[in-house]
Design a protein around this motif. Sequence first.
Motif: not given
Length: 146
Positions: A34-38, A49-54
């Motif tokens: 992801p580059e963006f997730i609400s 934040e955890d998703m954006l950081e992988g």
Amino acid sequence: MIEQSLKELREFKAIVNTSPVIFFRVRFEPDFPPEFISDNIGVMGFSAEDMLEGKVTWAQFMSPEALEEVQSKIEATLKAGKKTYHLEASMTWSNGEEHCYSNFNRIICNAQGIPSHIQGLLVDITDQKQFAGSLEVAISNLSEFH
């Protein structure tokens, strides 16, 4: 002018993050980073934040079958010359609860026409699915009496 734009942006973000719809934009790569997730992905027990950081990936809350279905749908959409698709997928929240999501997506292409991103939204339809199942059972039971 800039302050007004920033205010509107904050208001829009508040609307998005308090809605029942999860918005996302991912790169068109394996594992769809992801580059963006609400922020309201938090309802599933995962942080944006955890998703954006992988630290958390789609594969952690989607079954291999669901991920395969997503890939097949993307391939079929592109083969048909389309850019939008819809599917329903099962996702497991961090607490182990299984939920059904309606997923609306748009494939974004770069200037050369090569897919670069997917943006979309997820709507939890678990309650509607359960209600529909209960309704089918009730109708079936009623038909046995006639």
